[in-house]
Design a protein around this motif. Structure first.
Motif, short mmCIF file in Angstrom:
data_model
loop_
_atom_site.label_atom_id
_atom_site.label_comp_id
_atom_site.label_asym_id
_atom_site.label_seq_id
_atom_site.Cartn_x
_atom_site.Cartn_y
_atom_site.Cartn_z
N THR A 1 -5.21 -9.89 64.61
CA THR A 1 -5.45 -9.19 63.35
C THR A 1 -4.62 -9.79 62.21
N ARG A 2 -3.40 -10.18 62.51
CA ARG A 2 -2.50 -10.69 61.47
C ARG A 2 -2.61 -12.21 61.29
N LYS A 3 -3.48 -12.84 62.00
CA LYS A 3 -3.59 -14.30 61.90
C LYS A 3 -3.86 -14.72 60.45
N GLY A 4 -3.09 -15.69 59.99
CA GLY A 4 -3.25 -16.18 58.63
C GLY A 4 -2.40 -15.46 57.61
N ARG A 5 -1.78 -14.34 58.01
CA ARG A 5 -0.91 -13.61 57.08
C ARG A 5 0.46 -14.31 56.98
N GLU A 6 1.25 -13.88 56.01
CA GLU A 6 2.62 -14.37 55.92
C GLU A 6 3.33 -14.06 57.23
N LEU B 1 -1.73 -0.28 62.38
CA LEU B 1 -1.85 0.09 60.97
C LEU B 1 -0.88 -0.71 60.10
N GLU B 2 -1.13 -0.66 58.80
CA GLU B 2 -0.25 -1.30 57.83
C GLU B 2 0.38 -0.26 56.93
N TRP B 3 1.35 -0.70 56.17
CA TRP B 3 2.09 0.17 55.26
C TRP B 3 1.10 0.95 54.39
N PRO B 4 1.36 2.24 54.19
CA PRO B 4 0.38 3.05 53.43
C PRO B 4 0.22 2.55 52.00
N MET C 1 4.41 -3.89 57.31
CA MET C 1 4.25 -4.37 55.94
C MET C 1 3.21 -5.48 55.82
N GLY C 2 2.42 -5.65 56.89
CA GLY C 2 1.27 -6.54 56.83
C GLY C 2 1.52 -7.97 57.26
N LYS C 3 2.71 -8.27 57.72
CA LYS C 3 3.02 -9.64 58.09
C LYS C 3 2.64 -9.92 59.54
#
Length: 996
Positions: free
Chosen positions: A47-52, A878-881, A88-90
């Motif tokens: 899911t997070r592939k390519g994110r920071e 999940l990610e940060w609201p 936080m989406g990383k």
């Protein structure tokens, strides 16, 4: 009287299956099993592939026993950090690892041999290493399960192990990078040595304990003094707490700036009125036969500042009420000692002991303790070694690896061990021989001081000069040909020059070589420290001081279980072979067969056709395990995420400033010209509930596995987050009880929200613009909380993080917002805008708070999420609201925060004013109270009454007045309202809700 109807079934009470009692110990294993079945870690990576990316590189614990509280604290903190960054989406991978080589494991195998009365040296090395490998594998599996039970999420199916073949090959490759760039040498220098473990030790493997040692004063007769003939026949006196070094003495050192004197002896009495002469005549009993009697006719040389303290030592044992007086006869400038020669007290043995002992100037000589003259044993001290080496005096290697003197040593040959207390005692063989030689002025077994010990065997260590391999701190590297492993683990020989000057040198050069075209390892490392983020900031100074003052890195060990120092040394020149093709074959052999390949291979095949094996010595030492772990950035971070990638963060205890933080820094600085990390977080140690260090002997060990078994991992995780882990922290029953109480309150907040949101759908949501001001105020507080938590997470301040979260839940929600709005929740019609607004805000709060809690309370957050959304993915996906609000500090909210802060203060004052009436049972609850207040906080009387949960509020004079209401109580909402005619009847609102 007609019985009033029961309206309980008409009240919209919260409904939820989420239990108040946590039962974590029983629930958590099932949650772990669910995560495993869902493959949460792998799904997150996809899911997070390519994110920071955020890489927290795991420092490897030793695989040699059950985890302890320090392990638990460290791993939980790491997991909280990784989960928060993922939230936080990383893309925040976590690859756990273990240190599998070295003494911790080898020592355990040897202990098993000793119990069976077997000799390790009689076991074939390959068989011994296989036992070490099996032992490490066993404990890796045990610790893996224990870390997972803590809720630590990571790549547990593919952790890194320093004993994996690809890891061992990578470690050899890193060693060869140092060799190729000339940053490696073999030399005989004093190193910290364990006679029990028979190997050199790194500084990080040493701990200091208070001991009581034997201290002696020994006289060396001066035979020549070109600048002061009058000193011939006098004796230079030295003081030492290591009597065992006297048999290896080769020189004496004086301080160029120290003032010396020539002293004579006199014996006196401490009785008032006694004369020196009368005591001299009185030579009877012990006094007459004491060895010091011979010194009444001799003179000694020593520092003036230490004459008094030396006289006190010499006075011990000369008889009751007797003492030694040192009478200064002449000044002896240090220049008069230049060129002087003394003889060893055991010169009569001939050979080594008959050689002259020169006086050498030493800047390290002080007048803090002793006599101001220092005996030099270049085999057993760094200052000694360097001074003697500069004057052409070489070590003699008299003490063997087991602490015994060599069999052929003229004095005490074959005897020892030198760390044996009886051997070096005042009545032991060394002092006895010195006494008989007339050279022992004083000896006592009462000197208290701190002394280094091996932290594994707990035995004393010594400084011992042996041939070892070193990485120099102050030599410049040369360009090298790089031998690397490609992404598939294959050997890649390519022309990649090593350019350490690529590091950004942002500060002035304070160490020679820094900011040059080819700086030294020390200079690179110090600049890397300056350009790294240290949390807390004060830890920067600690590691800077350690690196600035550390000696060359001794990387060799004389053991069996480890990565070999895979070098060939030319027998004729003493230089090691530097050939990229040979190195490539070495790395490939280790890649295929592990470290054993070095010991079992045909070395001629590795050397190839260009070299003859007979011309080369095959090095059999292994690498310091700190070099192993210091190389992990190469075969974990770079191997998995690409060459040149470095970790965002290292997290370990404060002891790792001299351990893993430093070895990783030096390894990367020497091979890449920079630190392997962007930031380093240091935490303290876990102490017992009273602040004492945990010890099995004290019986104060707090076992994390027991806490998990009894209370669950989330309690332990919340404790880690709630303490100031940048310092040493306490854990015990009282501390855990406080943590459990805080946990229960937060759990009940979630339980209330789950119940209050029963049946809530998107259709019920109300836009923020249509909400009452109280709801908008709470959303503003949530936005403030959101910003604060994100800041705390990015600064790794989870004690601030969890405190803000729990304070918000307890003070802003449970004690304020929930308390005020429970009437609306329970009694308003489902389509009432106020109730809809409240439930809309509750939904927003739920989605935010369950996410905020997830990094810390990973199990409880999952239980909460699954209770509301049983078919949904894990909460940890999940990610940060995303809050559809501007931060109140940026929103121009026309004083909303300030207004409601004042209202809350007024509410607290009302509650305080009602309390005396409640204590006196005039009112049973605030709903029975009517208040008159001078300030209603810019609210209407009706709204202020609702906020304060009272029957009514009326503007009035100064202060707050409270009376019991005369109004009747609604039988459904229990509010006292004017429209209720009889107690138990319905108010207008409840009448509408119940009867339509």
């Amino acid at each position: 009287m007609t019985e009033k109807p029961d309206y309980r079934d008409t009240v919209f009470l919260p409904k939820t299956d989420f239990p108040m009692k946590a039962g974590l110990a029983a629930k958590e294993p099932a949650i772990l099993a669910r995560w495993d079945a869902l493959g949460i870690y792998e799904k997150l990576r996809e899911t997070r592939k390519g994110r920071e990316r955020f890489i927290l590189h795991d420092g490897p614990p030793y695989a040699n026993g059950d985890i302890h509280m320090g392990h638990a604290m460290n791993k939980v903190l790491k997991d909280i950090i990784v989960r928060s960054q993922s939230l936080m989406g990383k893309d925040a991978p976590y690859v756990p690892g273990w240190d599998c080589h070295g003494l911790p494991i080898e020592w355990k195998i040897e202990e098993a041999y000793r119990k069976k009365k077997l000799n390790k040296d009689e076991v074939p090395p390959a068989e011994f290493r296989a036992e070490c490998r099996a032992y490490a594998e066993k404990w890796v599996d045990v610790q893996r399960a224990q870390f997972q039970r803590l809720g630590v999420m990571g790549d547990w199916g593919d952790p890194y192990l320093t004993m994996k073949f690809e890891a061992e090959a990578a470690i050899v490759n890193e060693l060869l990078k140092f060799a190729e760039s000339g940053q490696l040498y073999r030399g005989a220098k004093p190193v910290m040595w364990s006679p029990v473990e028979k190997t050199a030790l790194a500084e990080a493997e040493v701990e200091y304990e208070d001991v009581v040692s034997t201290q002696i004063d020994v006289a060396f007769e001066i035979m020549e003094a070109p600048n002061a003939p009058e000193l011939v026949g006098a004796h230079a006196v030295i003081w030492t707490t290591t009597p065992w070094t006297i048999p290896v003495n080769q020189a004496l050192s004086y301080g160029p700036d120290v003032k010396y004197g020539r002293y004579s002896f006199q014996l006196g009495s401490d009785a008032e009125g006694a004369s020196l002469d009368s005591v001299r005549v009185e030579q009877t009993g012990l006094l007459a036969t004491h060895p010091l009697m011979v010194w009444l006719e001799r003179q000694i040389v020593m520092a003036d500042d230490l004459a008094e303290s030396t006289a006190k030592r010499l006075s011990l044992g000369v008889g009751e009420h007797r003492q030694v007086y040192l009478v200064r006869e002449a000044d002896v400038p240090s220049s008069k000692l230049a060129g002087a020669i003394a003889r060893h007290p055991m010169h009569g043995l001939g050979g080594f002991f008959a050689k002259p002992r020169p006086f050498l100037p030493g800047d390290f000589v002080t007048t803090e303790t002793g006599t101001g003259l220092v005996h030099m044993a270049p085999d057993h001290g760094e200052d000694d070694f360097l001074l003697c080496k500069a004057n052409g005096i070489d070590p003699v290697f008299a003490v063997n690896g087991d602490g015994m003197y060599r069999d052929d040593w003229l004095w005490l040959g074959g005897q020892g061990s030198v760390i044996n207390k009886k051997f070096v005692a005042s009545d032991g063989p060394i002092c006895t021989d010195l006494r008989e030689a007339g050279a022992l002025l004083a000896a006592s077994d009462d000197f208290s001081h701190s002394y280094p010990h091996s932290w594994r065997s707990k035995a004393k260590i010594i400084f011992r000069c042996t041939p070892q391999w070193f990485i120099p701190m102050d030599a410049r590297a040369v360009e090298r040909v790089s031998t690397t492993l490609d992404t598939n683990g294959n050997v890649d020989v390519s022309q990649k020059p090593f350019v350490p000057s690529s590091v950004e040198c942002s500060r002035d050069a304070t160490v020679e070589g820094r900011q040059s075209n080819n700086p030294t390892l020390r200079g690179i490392a110090l600049d890397a420290i300056a350009n790294t983020r240290w949390v807390p900031e004060k830890s920067r100074n600690r590691i800077h001081a350690m690196v600035e003052g550390r000696p060359d890195w001794v990387i060799s060990r004389q053991r069996a279980w480890g990565v070999p120092i895979a070098l060939y040394v030319n027998r004729a020149t003493g230089d090691y072979l530097r050939d990229p093709a040979v190195n490539a074959r070495i790395i490939d052999a280790v890649l295929q067969g592990g470290a054993d390949a070095w010991y079992a291979t045909d070395h001629q095949s590795l050397l190839g056709p260009d070299y003859r094996l007979d011309d080369y010595e095959v090095v059999t030492d292994i690498l310091d395990v700190w070099f192993d772990s210091g190389s992990t950035h190469a075969f974990v971070v770079e191997a998995r995420y690409g060459e040149g990638t470095r970790a965002n963060l290292y997290v370990e205890g404060s002891d790792q400033h001299r351990g893993w933080f430093q070895s990783s820094l030096l390894e990367s600085s020497g091979t890449r010209g920079r630190a392997p990390y962007d930031a380093v977080l240091t935490h303290g140690f876990a102490l017992d509930g009273t602040g004492k260090k945990m010890s099995k002997s004290l019986g104060n060990v707090v076992d994390p596995l027991k806490i998990i078994q009894e209370s669950g991992a989330d309690i332990l995780r919340m404790w880690v987050a709630s303490v100031d882990y940048f310092e040493d922290v306490r854990i015990g029953k009282e501390v855990l009880a406080t943590t459990s109480d805080a946990y229960r309150k937060l759990r009940n907040t979630f339980r209330y929200m789950l119940g209050a949101l029963d049946g809530f759908t998107d259709a019920e949501k109300l836009p923020v613009s249509e909400m009452p001001e109280l709801e908008r105020y709470i959303l503003h507080l949530l936005a403030t909380l959101d910003a604060d938590l994100k800041d705390a997470a990015n600064n790794f301040e989870f004690n601030r993080y969890i405190r803000r979260l729990t304070d918000f839940a307890n003070e802003d929600l449970s004690a304020f917002f929930f308390d005020i709005r429970k009437d609306s929740l329970y009694c308003d019609a489902p389509d009432d805008p106020k109730r809809r607004a409240y439930r809309t805000v509750l939904d927003t709060l739920f989605h935010a708070l369950v996410r905020y809690a997830a990094p810390v309370l990973c199990f409880t957050a999952e239980e909460v999420w699954q209770t509301r959304y049983p078919e949904a993915d894990s909460v940890h996906m999940l990610e940060w609201p995303t809050l559809d609000l501007r931060h109140p500090r940026e929103s121009g909210n026309d004083g909303l925060e300030e207004k409601w802060a004042r209202i809350r203060q007024l509410r607290a004052s009302v509650t305080e004013a009602i309390e005396p009436l409640r204590r006196e049972k005039i009112v049973r609850s605030s709903l029975e109270a009517e208040i008159t207040a001078a300030d209603l906080g810019d609210l209407s009387a009706e709204d202020f009454a609702e906020i304060c949960i009272v029957a009514s509020a009326t503007p009035g004079a100064d202060g707050i007045a409270v009376t019991k209401t005369e109004k009747q109580k609604c039988g459904r909402c229990w509010r006292h309202l004017p429209e209720v005619q009889e107690d138990g009847d319905l108010c207008d609102r409840c009448e509408t809700v119940v009867n339509g």
